[in-house]
Motif scaffolding. Structure first.
Motif, PDB file in Angstrom:
ATOM      1  N   ASP A 107       0.973  -1.153   0.003  1.00 43.29           N
ATOM      2  CA  ASP A 107      -0.067   0.000  -0.007  1.00 43.29           C
ATOM      3  C   ASP A 107       0.943   1.190   0.189  1.00 43.29           C
ATOM      4  OD1 ASP A 107      -2.231  -1.536   0.106  1.00 43.29           O
ATOM      5  OD2 ASP A 107      -2.159  -1.653   2.378  1.00 43.29           O
ATOM      6  N   VAL A 108       1.764   1.259   0.824  1.00 46.98           N
ATOM      7  CA  VAL A 108       2.865   2.422   0.831  1.00 46.98           C
ATOM      8  C   VAL A 108       3.648   2.783  -0.315  1.00 46.98           C
ATOM      9  CG1 VAL A 108       4.646   3.461   2.070  1.00 46.98           C
ATOM     10  CG2 VAL A 108       3.070   2.179   3.410  1.00 46.98           C
ATOM     11  N   ALA A 109       3.948   1.436  -0.923  1.00 48.48           N
ATOM     12  CA  ALA A 109       4.696   1.524  -2.377  1.00 48.48           C
ATOM     13  C   ALA A 109       3.814   2.033  -3.408  1.00 48.48           C
ATOM     14  CB  ALA A 109       5.055   0.104  -2.696  1.00 48.48           C
ATOM     15  N   PHE A 110       2.470   1.834  -3.458  1.00 44.68           N
ATOM     16  CA  PHE A 110       1.569   2.294  -4.488  1.00 44.68           C
ATOM     17  C   PHE A 110       1.232   3.866  -4.010  1.00 44.68           C
ATOM     18  CE2 PHE A 110       0.045  -2.023  -5.151  1.00 44.68           C
ATOM     19  CZ  PHE A 110       0.629  -2.155  -6.096  1.00 44.68           C
ATOM     20  N   LEU A 111       1.115   4.144  -2.896  1.00 41.09           N
ATOM     21  CA  LEU A 111       1.212   5.634  -2.711  1.00 41.09           C
ATOM     22  C   LEU A 111       2.457   6.274  -2.758  1.00 41.09           C
ATOM     23  CD1 LEU A 111      -0.690   5.336   1.054  1.00 41.09           C
ATOM     24  CD2 LEU A 111      -1.750   6.256  -1.344  1.00 41.09           C
ATOM     25  N   SER A 112       3.570   5.767  -2.822  1.00 34.44           N
ATOM     26  CA  SER A 112       4.538   6.585  -3.016  1.00 34.44           C
ATOM     27  C   SER A 112       4.786   6.576  -4.581  1.00 34.44           C
ATOM     28  CB  SER A 112       6.040   5.718  -2.587  1.00 34.44           C
ATOM     29  OG  SER A 112       5.940   5.449  -1.103  1.00 34.44           O
ATOM     30  N   LEU A 113       4.620   5.927  -5.404  1.00 34.72           N
ATOM     31  CA  LEU A 113       4.401   5.943  -6.773  1.00 34.72           C
ATOM     32  C   LEU A 113       3.751   7.331  -7.141  1.00 34.72           C
ATOM     33  CD1 LEU A 113       4.512   2.686  -8.776  1.00 34.72           C
ATOM     34  CD2 LEU A 113       6.023   4.408  -9.037  1.00 34.72           C
ATOM     35  N   GLY A 114       2.420   7.263  -6.532  1.00 43.53           N
ATOM     36  CA  GLY A 114       1.640   8.493  -6.745  1.00 43.53           C
ATOM     37  C   GLY A 114       1.902   9.741  -6.370  1.00 43.53           C
ATOM     38  N   ARG A 115       2.899   9.706  -5.167  1.00 47.88           N
ATOM     39  CA  ARG A 115       3.411  10.994  -4.765  1.00 47.88           C
ATOM     40  C   ARG A 115       4.333  11.426  -5.486  1.00 47.88           C
ATOM     41  NH1 ARG A 115       6.493  11.749   1.278  1.00 47.88           N
ATOM     42  NH2 ARG A 115       6.695  13.934   1.150  1.00 47.88           N
ATOM     43  N   PHE A 116       5.397  10.509  -6.091  1.00 48.39           N
ATOM     44  CA  PHE A 116       6.312  10.889  -6.904  1.00 48.39           C
ATOM     45  C   PHE A 116       5.927  11.684  -8.095  1.00 48.39           C
ATOM     46  CE2 PHE A 116       9.350  10.296 -10.245  1.00 48.39           C
ATOM     47  CZ  PHE A 116      10.670  10.544  -9.826  1.00 48.39           C
ATOM     48  N   ARG A 117       4.628  11.185  -8.735  1.00 53.05           N
ATOM     49  CA  ARG A 117       4.077  11.812 -10.057  1.00 53.05           C
ATOM     50  C   ARG A 117       3.728  13.274  -9.646  1.00 53.05           C
ATOM     51  NH1 ARG A 117      -1.046   8.628 -11.590  1.00 53.05           N
ATOM     52  NH2 ARG A 117      -1.595   9.750  -9.987  1.00 53.05           N
ATOM     53  N   GLY A 179      13.691   0.037  -3.185  1.00 52.94           N
ATOM     54  CA  GLY A 179      13.283   1.327  -3.045  1.00 52.94           C
ATOM     55  C   GLY A 179      13.979   2.175  -3.947  1.00 52.94           C
ATOM     56  N   THR A 180      14.160   1.637  -5.119  1.00 49.32           N
ATOM     57  CA  THR A 180      14.827   2.575  -6.399  1.00 49.32           C
ATOM     58  C   THR A 180      13.725   2.970  -7.515  1.00 49.32           C
ATOM     59  OG1 THR A 180      16.844   1.261  -6.056  1.00 49.32           O
ATOM     60  CG2 THR A 180      16.486   2.581  -8.472  1.00 49.32           C
ATOM     61  N   LEU A 196       8.959   1.020  -9.785  1.00 49.07           N
ATOM     62  CA  LEU A 196       9.759   0.932  -8.469  1.00 49.07           C
ATOM     63  C   LEU A 196      10.014  -0.323  -8.243  1.00 49.07           C
ATOM     64  CD1 LEU A 196      10.158   2.419  -5.599  1.00 49.07           C
ATOM     65  CD2 LEU A 196       7.656   1.720  -5.217  1.00 49.07           C
ATOM     66  N   VAL A 197      11.524  -0.425  -7.845  1.00 50.15           N
ATOM     67  CA  VAL A 197      11.770  -1.848  -7.299  1.00 50.15           C
ATOM     68  C   VAL A 197      11.601  -2.106  -6.088  1.00 50.15           C
ATOM     69  CG1 VAL A 197      14.130  -2.951  -6.931  1.00 50.15           C
ATOM     70  CG2 VAL A 197      13.995  -1.291  -8.726  1.00 50.15           C
ATOM     71  N   ALA A 198      10.757  -3.169  -5.692  1.00 49.81           N
ATOM     72  CA  ALA A 198       9.996  -3.486  -4.384  1.00 49.81           C
ATOM     73  C   ALA A 198      10.043  -4.882  -4.369  1.00 49.81           C
ATOM     74  CB  ALA A 198       8.784  -2.851  -4.308  1.00 49.81           C
ATOM     75  N   LEU A 199       8.805  -5.447  -4.190  1.00 49.18           N
ATOM     76  CA  LEU A 199       8.366  -6.741  -4.164  1.00 49.18           C
ATOM     77  C   LEU A 199       7.000  -6.740  -4.515  1.00 49.18           C
ATOM     78  CD1 LEU A 199       9.198  -8.366  -0.699  1.00 49.18           C
ATOM     79  CD2 LEU A 199      10.243  -9.174  -3.056  1.00 49.18           C
ATOM     80  N   GLU A 209      12.389  -7.104  -7.150  1.00 51.98           N
ATOM     81  CA  GLU A 209      11.645  -7.042  -8.483  1.00 51.98           C
ATOM     82  C   GLU A 209      10.967  -5.745  -8.538  1.00 51.98           C
ATOM     83  OE1 GLU A 209       9.362 -10.650  -9.141  1.00 51.98           O
ATOM     84  OE2 GLU A 209      10.182 -11.577  -7.411  1.00 51.98           O
ATOM     85  N   VAL A 210      10.535  -5.448  -9.759  1.00 51.08           N
ATOM     86  CA  VAL A 210       9.814  -4.287 -10.153  1.00 51.08           C
ATOM     87  C   VAL A 210       8.342  -4.648  -9.531  1.00 51.08           C
ATOM     88  CG1 VAL A 210       8.835  -2.834 -11.986  1.00 51.08           C
ATOM     89  CG2 VAL A 210      11.326  -3.808 -12.192  1.00 51.08           C
ATOM     90  N   LEU A 211       7.745  -3.611  -8.765  1.00 48.53           N
ATOM     91  CA  LEU A 211       6.530  -3.591  -8.382  1.00 48.53           C
ATOM     92  C   LEU A 211       5.505  -3.994  -9.352  1.00 48.53           C
ATOM     93  CD1 LEU A 211       4.936  -3.137  -5.745  1.00 48.53           C
ATOM     94  CD2 LEU A 211       4.619  -0.748  -6.519  1.00 48.53           C
ATOM     95  N   SER A 212       4.677  -4.785  -9.174  1.00 43.67           N
ATOM     96  CA  SER A 212       3.724  -5.350  -9.940  1.00 43.67           C
ATOM     97  C   SER A 212       2.459  -5.893  -9.217  1.00 43.67           C
ATOM     98  CB  SER A 212       3.984  -6.605 -10.795  1.00 43.67           C
ATOM     99  OG  SER A 212       4.454  -7.677 -10.085  1.00 43.67           O
ATOM    100  N   SER A 213       1.325  -5.682  -9.843  1.00 44.06           N
ATOM    101  CA  SER A 213       0.067  -6.438  -9.014  1.00 44.06           C
ATOM    102  C   SER A 213      -0.650  -7.362 -10.181  1.00 44.06           C
ATOM    103  CB  SER A 213      -0.923  -5.263  -8.839  1.00 44.06           C
ATOM    104  OG  SER A 213      -1.996  -5.642  -8.499  1.00 44.06           O
ATOM    105  N   GLU A 214      -0.659  -8.581  -9.638  1.00 44.88           N
ATOM    106  CA  GLU A 214      -1.490  -9.515 -10.431  1.00 44.88           C
ATOM    107  C   GLU A 214      -0.572  -9.791 -11.876  1.00 44.88           C
ATOM    108  OE1 GLU A 214      -5.431  -8.371 -10.863  1.00 44.88           O
ATOM    109  OE2 GLU A 214      -5.857  -8.820  -8.521  1.00 44.88           O
ATOM    110  N   GLY A 215       0.699  -9.797 -11.729  1.00 44.49           N
ATOM    111  CA  GLY A 215       1.395  -9.904 -13.081  1.00 44.49           C
ATOM    112  C   GLY A 215       1.601  -8.868 -13.829  1.00 44.49           C
TER     113      GLY A 215
END
Length: 266
Positions: A107-117, A179-180, A196-199, A209-215
């Motif tokens: 959840d925090v990772a997805f929020l971080s992507l949105g905040r970066f944008r 975190g990259t 975003l490099v995460a899980l 790995e690169v952040l992904s959801s359902e592949g």
């Protein structure tokens, strides 16, 4: 030999299974999070509490087995210990987790992507997205800490990698640290994709790995926002009417019924 009722035995067995599933799983997560390359936790899971609960559970189980071997009947109070341990442990868990926010790392990772944008979009100038790492680095430094553990320790800070000449978001990034932000710029700097490099979402342990959801790769798209087009004057007026004026009912050449002259008598 006198034995307790079947209901008592089933209740004790159920309590034993629930305690083992809940606190045994918590103990395994706590141990694994301290040794895994990357784990999806904001902080190391508690290690002492589930270990204490399991030790007390084993003690209560030992008392119950002793009662069975000694032929104690339904009135033996040792058969009540496992339910008491389960209820007490769940009560303390409820009290301790009352003030905790149930945020997950993904959840925090997805929020971080949105905040970066949101932070980069105001930097778009002249229809071109920013391409310089020096311009983007202050945005990354203001993001705080990544929501992942690296061998049991919270990742210290976000990092940034800028790539040029991309045709889409990066889907694989071997060798990069968790975190990259991967800022991938299209030719002509007309847009940029941020990965975003995460899980992957739903995965708790593993390699970065690169952040992904359902592949599907998760990314944020940054592009110039087209200016809002103002409607031409009178565009909203139907049938070519001038704004602010109204045509009387019946058309401009049709006089009102009350204004017609009377028909002369024959």
């Amino acid at each position: 030999m006198t034995l307790p009722s079947r209901q008592t035995l089933l209740v004790n067995l159920l309590c034993l299974l629930v305690l083992g599933w809940l606190y045994g799983g918590d103990l395994l997560d706590a141990v694994r999070a301290r040794s895994a390359e990357v784990s999806a936790f904001l902080a190391p899971p508690p290690l002492v509490w589930p270990a204490v609960v399991l030790c007390v559970m084993l003690g209560a189980l030992g008392v119950g087995v002793w009662g069975l071997t000694r032929g104690r009947g339904e009135g033996f109070k040792g058969y009540r210990l496992l339910p008491i341990v389960l209820v007490t442990a769940l009560f303390f868990d409820l009290v301790l987790s009352e003030n905790q926010m149930p945020l997950r790392s993904e959840d925090v990772a997805f929020l971080s992507l949105g905040r970066f944008r949101e932070q980069v979009e105001p930097l778009v100038r002249g229809g071109r997205v920013p391409t310089s790492p020096e311009v983007l680095r202050p945005v990354v430094e203001d993001m705080g800490q990544p929501p992942y553990l690296v061998r049991g320790v919270r990742a210290a800070a976000w990092s940034l990698q800028v790539r040029q000449g991309c045709q889409g978001p990066v889907e694989q990034a071997p060798g990069l640290e968790v975190g990259t932000f991967i800022y991938c710029v299209a030719p002509g700097a007309e847009r940029a994709w941020v990965s975003l490099v995460a899980l992957p979402a739903g995965k708790r342990f593993g390699l970065p790995e690169v952040l992904s959801s359902e592949g599907n790769t998760s990314f944020a798209l940054i592009q110039p926002v087209p200016p809002e087009e103002e409607p031409p004057p009178g565009a909203e007026a139907p049938f070519g009417e001038t704004p602010g004026s109204r045509t009387p009912p019946g058309g401009p050449e049709t006089p009102d019924v009350g204004e017609r002259e009377p028909v002369p008598p024959p």
